[in-house]
Design an enzyme around this catalytic site. Sequence first.
Site, PDB file in Angstrom:
ATOM      1  N   ARG A  48       0.818  -1.211   0.000  1.00  0.00           N
ATOM      2  CA  ARG A  48       0.000   0.000   0.000  1.00  0.00           C
ATOM      3  C   ARG A  48       0.865   1.279   0.000  1.00  0.00           C
ATOM      4  O   ARG A  48       0.504   2.282  -0.607  1.00  0.00           O
ATOM      5  CB  ARG A  48      -0.877  -0.013   1.253  1.00  0.00           C
ATOM      6  CG  ARG A  48      -2.048   0.935   1.186  1.00  0.00           C
ATOM      7  CD  ARG A  48      -2.577   1.147   2.565  1.00  0.00           C
ATOM      8  NE  ARG A  48      -3.161  -0.087   3.082  1.00  0.00           N
ATOM      9  CZ  ARG A  48      -4.450  -0.242   3.350  1.00  0.00           C
ATOM     10  NH1 ARG A  48      -5.271   0.757   3.163  1.00  0.00           N
ATOM     11  NH2 ARG A  48      -4.917  -1.362   3.835  1.00  0.00           N
ATOM     12  N   ASP A 183       7.070 -23.016   5.632  1.00  0.00           N
ATOM     13  CA  ASP A 183       7.480 -23.250   7.014  1.00  0.00           C
ATOM     14  C   ASP A 183       8.990 -23.124   6.953  1.00  0.00           C
ATOM     15  O   ASP A 183       9.662 -24.022   6.425  1.00  0.00           O
ATOM     16  CB  ASP A 183       7.068 -24.640   7.490  1.00  0.00           C
ATOM     17  CG  ASP A 183       7.408 -24.823   8.958  1.00  0.00           C
ATOM     18  OD1 ASP A 183       8.533 -24.467   9.351  1.00  0.00           O
ATOM     19  OD2 ASP A 183       6.553 -25.290   9.717  1.00  0.00           O
ATOM     20  N   HIS A 184       9.525 -22.021   7.442  1.00  0.00           N
ATOM     21  CA  HIS A 184      10.936 -21.768   7.131  1.00  0.00           C
ATOM     22  C   HIS A 184      11.873 -22.803   7.762  1.00  0.00           C
ATOM     23  O   HIS A 184      13.014 -22.943   7.343  1.00  0.00           O
ATOM     24  CB  HIS A 184      11.347 -20.321   7.463  1.00  0.00           C
ATOM     25  CG  HIS A 184      11.643 -20.082   8.906  1.00  0.00           C
ATOM     26  ND1 HIS A 184      10.687 -19.820   9.838  1.00  0.00           N
ATOM     27  CD2 HIS A 184      12.813 -20.064   9.574  1.00  0.00           C
ATOM     28  CE1 HIS A 184      11.245 -19.644  11.016  1.00  0.00           C
ATOM     29  NE2 HIS A 184      12.541 -19.792  10.888  1.00  0.00           N
ATOM     30  N   GLU A 222      14.876 -19.991  22.596  1.00  0.00           N
ATOM     31  CA  GLU A 222      15.331 -18.702  22.081  1.00  0.00           C
ATOM     32  C   GLU A 222      15.718 -17.832  23.258  1.00  0.00           C
ATOM     33  O   GLU A 222      15.048 -17.852  24.293  1.00  0.00           O
ATOM     34  CB  GLU A 222      14.202 -18.009  21.317  1.00  0.00           C
ATOM     35  CG  GLU A 222      13.814 -18.736  20.054  1.00  0.00           C
ATOM     36  CD  GLU A 222      12.768 -17.948  19.290  1.00  0.00           C
ATOM     37  OE1 GLU A 222      13.167 -17.155  18.428  1.00  0.00           O
ATOM     38  OE2 GLU A 222      11.577 -18.111  19.576  1.00  0.00           O
ATOM     39  N   HIS A 246       6.725 -25.377  13.029  1.00  0.00           N
ATOM     40  CA  HIS A 246       8.134 -25.771  12.982  1.00  0.00           C
ATOM     41  C   HIS A 246       8.434 -27.073  13.738  1.00  0.00           C
ATOM     42  O   HIS A 246       9.084 -27.962  13.219  1.00  0.00           O
ATOM     43  CB  HIS A 246       9.022 -24.673  13.573  1.00  0.00           C
ATOM     44  CG  HIS A 246       8.754 -23.309  13.011  1.00  0.00           C
ATOM     45  ND1 HIS A 246       8.398 -23.113  11.706  1.00  0.00           N
ATOM     46  CD2 HIS A 246       8.795 -22.072  13.571  1.00  0.00           C
ATOM     47  CE1 HIS A 246       8.238 -21.813  11.481  1.00  0.00           C
ATOM     48  NE2 HIS A 246       8.468 -21.165  12.600  1.00  0.00           N
TER      49      HIS A 246
HETATM   50  C1  BG6 Z   1       9.112 -17.701  13.649  1.00  0.00           C
HETATM   51  C2  BG6 Z   1       8.384 -17.271  14.888  1.00  0.00           C
HETATM   52  O1  BG6 Z   1       8.288 -18.467  12.816  1.00  0.00           O
HETATM   53  O2  BG6 Z   1      10.236 -18.479  14.014  1.00  0.00           O
HETATM   54  C3  BG6 Z   1       9.303 -16.492  15.803  1.00  0.00           C
HETATM   55  O3  BG6 Z   1       7.265 -16.464  14.542  1.00  0.00           O
HETATM   56  C4  BG6 Z   1      10.552 -17.271  16.096  1.00  0.00           C
HETATM   57  O4  BG6 Z   1       8.648 -16.125  17.014  1.00  0.00           O
HETATM   58  C5  BG6 Z   1      11.176 -17.784  14.811  1.00  0.00           C
HETATM   59  O5  BG6 Z   1      11.453 -16.413  16.761  1.00  0.00           O
HETATM   60  C6  BG6 Z   1      12.319 -18.737  15.106  1.00  0.00           C
HETATM   61  O6  BG6 Z   1      12.995 -19.018  13.921  1.00  0.00           O
HETATM   62  P1  BG6 Z   1      14.528 -19.370  13.931  1.00  0.00           P
HETATM   63  O7  BG6 Z   1      14.847 -19.671  12.505  1.00  0.00           O
HETATM   64  O8  BG6 Z   1      15.259 -18.174  14.475  1.00  0.00           O
HETATM   65  O9  BG6 Z   1      14.678 -20.552  14.830  1.00  0.00           O
END
Ligand code: BG6
Length: 508
Positions: A48, A183-184, A222, A246
């Site tokens: 936007r 899903d990274h 984390e 994840h």
């Molecule tokens: C994301 C979450 O999908 O994954 C975050 O929304 C999280 O809250 C992150 O910090 C963790 O990803 P990675 O790759 O740093 O383990």
Amino acid sequence: MQKKIKNQLLIIFGASGDLTKRKLIPAIYNLYSRGFLPENYGVVGVSRTKLSDEDFRKKVVFENEHLKKSNPSPEDLEKFAQLLYYQPIDTALPSDYGILVERLSEINERLDTGDHFTFYLSTPPSLYEIIAKNLSAYELNKPNGGWKRLIIEKPFGYDLDSAQKLNTELLKCFDEEQIYRIDHYLGKETVQNLFVMRFANSIFEPLWNRNFIHRVEITSSESVGVEKRGGYYDKSGALRDMVQNHLLQLVSLVAMEPPTKVDAEEIRNEKLKLFRSIRKMSPAAIRKNVIRGQYLSSNILGEEVKGYREEEGVDPDSRTETYVALKFFIDNWRWAGVPFYVRTGKKLPTRVSEVVIHFKPTHLPLFQNSTVMNSQNMLILRIQPNEGILLKVGLKVPGAGFEVKNANVDFLYSDMSDAYLPEAYERLLLDGMQGDATLYARGDSVEAAWEFITPILKAWEEDPDFPIFGYPAGTWGPENADDLIDGENMIWRYPCANLTNDGLYCEL
Ligand code: BG6
């Protein structure tokens, strides 16, 4: 061997947002500098915010500190920036899509990208349906001339109902084969290696079952808190944010059956089967097997740290979990009776993701010395950081007698001098633009994962007395989580930042 990406336009919705700058553009730059991008290629940012092509290039290329990590030369940056375009539209407004169509066909013609369009939705999830509908209203879902694909960021749904609804709506506009759900974690090299390590070696398969494995433990800790995402996180919580996607993906790779071949459908069929075999929990089982926590203010190494409820965007009476630990079972022949323990949390002592396979002890303890009386072989698959694999074995202490000690046998990716570990987004974008969905989540398995998670969310919602335990920021979460692990002298593995440093000296 990687296939080369075919000519195409990548159209990013939500292009003025944080993800584009932080992850997507650096990933595309790396693909560019490693020679993966085709001759005829362009990226069109859509959002936007009113920006010109030049403003966009400045914002995401020339003034992007995340891109600096790739050490680009000024000439490369200049050339790369020329691949980028920008079109402001109100994505919720159907009539604005006419403007987009015109701009895309003009760029498509100029760059000769063959009407191949990959759309990437990196917007708030509330816009996913609307954008898909508008794209289809302008026939941008149809393979008119060239294919069309849709990549969707997480979160995919908020619970089972919303995920089903989103799937239904998307499938009215695009076919499942056109949809790529991100899903990274699946883009991480070490996560893909879980699959390869299990199925490329003959030594693991005979042991990989209830006869030899005592329990499986998965941790993703984390050290950061919710940072600036309090508004989003407070409506999500650790179970939705990390476990539904994840961590269950990690579970599926550890526990699935071998696919008949390495192919997106075959692999995802096996994952689906696995998700469906995870035992759903009754409210009573949830009370017993799920521990949730929330970080409290504390002092970490002399620094005052805020508690979750004091974070920006967070309700001061919030009961959202920043930590969750679960114990569950997989009801199939391979895993019957083997407990799976999964935990994740923010503001824990260190950032580590790892899978720990605990093998059963020897049938009869032969070496009666105290150090190893209760110890078992452990295989630790480290996802991040200090990526690698560690096997713990009992070996003889040199000298008289038969004293046994746990020793480490390890492999570290960093020892492979030529190993280039691409960022998760780099691999995912590469695959998505090549039309390979292996590392993307399929609609049915996303729903199956929600089927396991949703009863837990409901139990929390419906029972205001369901405990949420405070834990001081910088600690390993509520102590009650230790009670989840049953078995004499059995505790979670408390990992250090360095994979092999789990002795007296533990760097966090
Ligand atoms: C994301 C979450 O999908 O994954 C975050 O929304 C999280 O809250 C992150 O910090 C963790 O990803 P990675 O790759 O740093 O383990």
